[in-house]
Design an enzyme around this catalytic site. Structure first.
Site, short mmCIF file in Angstrom:
data_model
loop_
_atom_site.label_atom_id
_atom_site.label_comp_id
_atom_site.label_asym_id
_atom_site.label_seq_id
_atom_site.Cartn_x
_atom_site.Cartn_y
_atom_site.Cartn_z
N THR A 134 13.73 -49.37 45.99
CA THR A 134 12.68 -48.74 46.81
C THR A 134 12.71 -47.22 46.57
O THR A 134 13.64 -46.70 45.94
CB THR A 134 12.89 -49.00 48.32
OG1 THR A 134 14.18 -48.51 48.70
CG2 THR A 134 12.80 -50.47 48.67
N ALA B 299 26.78 -51.55 46.75
CA ALA B 299 27.16 -50.63 45.66
C ALA B 299 28.43 -49.85 45.98
O ALA B 299 29.06 -49.31 45.06
CB ALA B 299 26.01 -49.65 45.37
N TYR C 201 18.22 -31.46 60.09
CA TYR C 201 18.44 -31.96 58.73
C TYR C 201 19.48 -31.13 57.98
O TYR C 201 20.66 -31.46 57.96
CB TYR C 201 17.12 -32.08 57.93
CG TYR C 201 17.36 -32.97 56.73
CD1 TYR C 201 17.09 -34.33 56.79
CD2 TYR C 201 17.96 -32.47 55.56
CE1 TYR C 201 17.39 -35.16 55.71
CE2 TYR C 201 18.26 -33.29 54.49
CZ TYR C 201 17.98 -34.64 54.58
OH TYR C 201 18.29 -35.45 53.53
P1 NAD Z 1 15.30 -45.77 50.12
O1 NAD Z 1 15.78 -46.30 51.42
O2 NAD Z 1 13.88 -45.99 49.75
O3 NAD Z 1 16.20 -46.36 48.92
C1 NAD Z 1 17.56 -46.65 49.11
C2 NAD Z 1 18.06 -47.56 48.01
O4 NAD Z 1 19.47 -47.74 48.21
C3 NAD Z 1 17.46 -48.97 48.00
O5 NAD Z 1 17.34 -49.40 46.66
C4 NAD Z 1 18.53 -49.81 48.69
O6 NAD Z 1 18.55 -51.19 48.32
C5 NAD Z 1 19.77 -49.12 48.19
N1 NAD Z 1 20.95 -49.34 49.02
C6 NAD Z 1 21.17 -48.96 50.30
N2 NAD Z 1 22.42 -49.31 50.67
C7 NAD Z 1 23.00 -49.91 49.60
C8 NAD Z 1 24.27 -50.47 49.34
N3 NAD Z 1 25.23 -50.49 50.26
N4 NAD Z 1 24.49 -51.01 48.12
C9 NAD Z 1 23.53 -51.02 47.17
N5 NAD Z 1 22.32 -50.48 47.35
C10 NAD Z 1 22.06 -49.93 48.55
O7 NAD Z 1 15.67 -44.22 50.14
P2 NAD Z 1 15.03 -42.95 49.42
O8 NAD Z 1 14.23 -42.22 50.44
O9 NAD Z 1 14.45 -43.26 48.10
O10 NAD Z 1 16.37 -42.08 49.24
C11 NAD Z 1 17.10 -42.04 48.03
C12 NAD Z 1 17.78 -40.68 47.95
O11 NAD Z 1 16.77 -39.66 47.94
C13 NAD Z 1 18.68 -40.37 49.16
O12 NAD Z 1 19.81 -39.67 48.71
C14 NAD Z 1 17.81 -39.47 50.00
O13 NAD Z 1 18.55 -38.62 50.84
C15 NAD Z 1 17.11 -38.69 48.92
N6 NAD Z 1 15.89 -37.98 49.34
C16 NAD Z 1 14.97 -38.57 50.16
C17 NAD Z 1 13.86 -37.84 50.57
C18 NAD Z 1 12.81 -38.44 51.49
O14 NAD Z 1 12.02 -37.70 52.06
N7 NAD Z 1 12.76 -39.75 51.62
C19 NAD Z 1 13.65 -36.53 50.12
C20 NAD Z 1 14.59 -35.97 49.24
C21 NAD Z 1 15.71 -36.71 48.87
NA NA Z 2 15.95 -45.15 46.21
#
Ligand code: NAD
Ligand code: NA
Length: 396
Positions: A50, A111, A234
């Site tokens: 995702t 993971a 944050y």
């Molecule tokens: P998301 O929830 O869409 O994706 C998380 C992913 O991690 C998924 O594929 C999920 O299956 C996987 N996952 C979660 N726990 C797991 C585990 N124990 N084992 C294996 N897989 C696991 O999140 P996202 O928003 O895409 O965030 C990803 C990164 O980007 C994070 O570090 C987040 O802080 C960063 N980020 C997010 C934003 C935002 O606004 N959403 C902005 C900047 C940075």
């Molecule tokens: Na992700």
């Protein structure tokens, strides 16, 4: 079955397989429309199902014809009960990759565990030999530590003082003041244990120890900074400490990768609607104002646009990778533009339940939220019976 969105609190407990497939196809079309990226060819994405991780996998595969292994933690469907969105996204991704003749296999499980790392290393060894890009994009509320056995829970709280500000319930559109009490005791350490860099370093150490990193390998993890408006909850809150740790870890990984001529980076990405960000108070109001302004300026991006720009304009230009004074790649540059932030700050003062539908992009927020679960996509017949029992072709 016929699948409709069902909300429980801030989350949606159903997801639509055809809508998730549509979301993946739309992202693939976008990447194809932007042309070839001279990027990595064998890519491991940790957190691939995702958000930013899925977009990273799609960009590698359809921008550079890369073979991809995706690691994620998703729920398969049961008869009458849809699987999680990341399950259906990954099923659709593999199906499309296979059609295009691209290698794609997935590992579903925790993971953070030694077992899932072991299975992933074995798969790389058997099928790819080595990888030349590792994307680390986990977002999780908990981590069972593989060495100590401690279950760490992350929290989203300010540090030191109660924080009071406006927020919006994006389901109802009601704007209220909320107060968030400061974190206590081990909250910071626990949040750092879950969302800091330790697990990223463990992955890279394990890959290096078994000679699975190709010469010149790159690894990238994702971070966020945001404006002073959201700082207390944050970047200067518990999650910010974890991001500080993640960013510091990039330097220690880079040191360790010198022997393979490799390098680790953090990319600071834009604020986007995800399950995680919807649960953080204040952030949904910020995002709804930000979206309105960025759309008006023609600079709005979703995950796929962000990651396409990261690969094409930052990582794989053939020139040195541009970073800020702290060594971070910035694709939050448009969000953080002075003119954009000044407008958000002005609108923030005006935001009320009555004004928000006019001055903010609540509709866009809601649509993006539904899209996370495969709902509200053009071209999908939501009234039709669909098969919830969709499988992922090559799952370990
Ligand atoms: P998301 O929830 O869409 O994706 C998380 C992913 O991690 C998924 O594929 C999920 O299956 C996987 N996952 C979660 N726990 C797991 C585990 N124990 N084992 C294996 N897989 C696991 O999140 P996202 O928003 O895409 O965030 C990803 C990164 O980007 C994070 O570090 C987040 O802080 C960063 N980020 C997010 C934003 C935002 O606004 N959403 C902005 C900047 C940075
Ligand atoms: Na992700």
């Amino acid at each position: 079955m016929i699948i409709e969105p069902r909300m429980r609190g801030f989350i949606c407990v159903t997801s639509h397989p055809d809508g998730c497939a549509q979301s993946v196809k739309n992202q693939i079309e976008y990447i194809k429309s932007k042309g070839t990226i001279d990027g990595a060819k064998k890519v491991l994405v940790i957190g691939a199902s995702t958000g930013f991780g899925l977009s990273s996998r799609i960009t590698a595969a359809f921008g550079s014809d890369a073979a991809t292994i995706g690691v994620f933690f998703e729920k398969p469907p049961l008869e009458g009960k849809p699987g999680s969105p990341g399950w259906y996204n990954s099923a659709a991704f593999e199906t499309e990759a296979n059609k295009a003749g691209l290698y794609a296999k997935s590992v579903n499980g925790d993971a953070f565990s030694n077992e899932i790392k072991r299975q992933t290393l074995d798969l790389i060894k058997a099928d790819l030999g080595q990888v030349d890009l590792v994307i680390y994009s986990l977002a999780s509320p908990v981590r069972l530590h593989p060495v100590t056995g401690v279950l760490h829970r992350s929290v989203l709280k300010p540090i030191g003082a109660t924080y009071t500000n406006k927020t919006v319930d994006f389901h109802t559109g009601v704007v209220t003041d909320i107060s968030i009490a400061p974190c206590q005791d081990d909250d910071i350490a626990n949040t750092v244990a879950v969302m800091g860099g330790e697990d990223w370093a463990m992955w890279m150490d394990a890959l290096k120890a078994e000679n699975l990193l190709a010469p010149g390998v790159k690894t990238v993890a994702y971070s966020y900074i945001g404006p002073s408006l959201t700082e207390a909850v944050y970047r200067k809150g518990t999650i910010g400490r974890a991001k500080d740790h993640l960013e510091a870890t990039a330097f220690s990984i880079s040191d360790s990768l010198k022997s393979v001529d490799g390098e680790a980076f953090v990319s600071v990405n834009k604020a986007l609607v995800t399950q995680a960000s919807s649960a953080i108070p204040v952030i949904p109001l910020y995002i709804s104002l930000l979206y309105k302004i960025m759309k008006e300026e023609g600079i709005h991006e979703g995950c796929i646009e962000q990651i396409q720009r990261l690969y094409q304009d930052r990582l794989y230009t053939g020139n040195p990778i541009p970073t800020d004074e702290k060594g971070r790649i910035r694709v939050d540059d448009w969000e953080m533009r002075d003119d954009v932030q000044e407008k958000v700050a002005t609108l923030w003062k005006q935001a009320t339940t009555e004004s928000l539908p006019e001055i903010g992009d609540l509709e866009g927020y809601r649509k993006d939220f539904l899209n996370l679960f495969g709902f509200d996509f053009a071209g999908v017949d939501y009234k039709a019976d669909t098969d919830e029992m969709v499988g992922i072709p090559s799952i370990v």
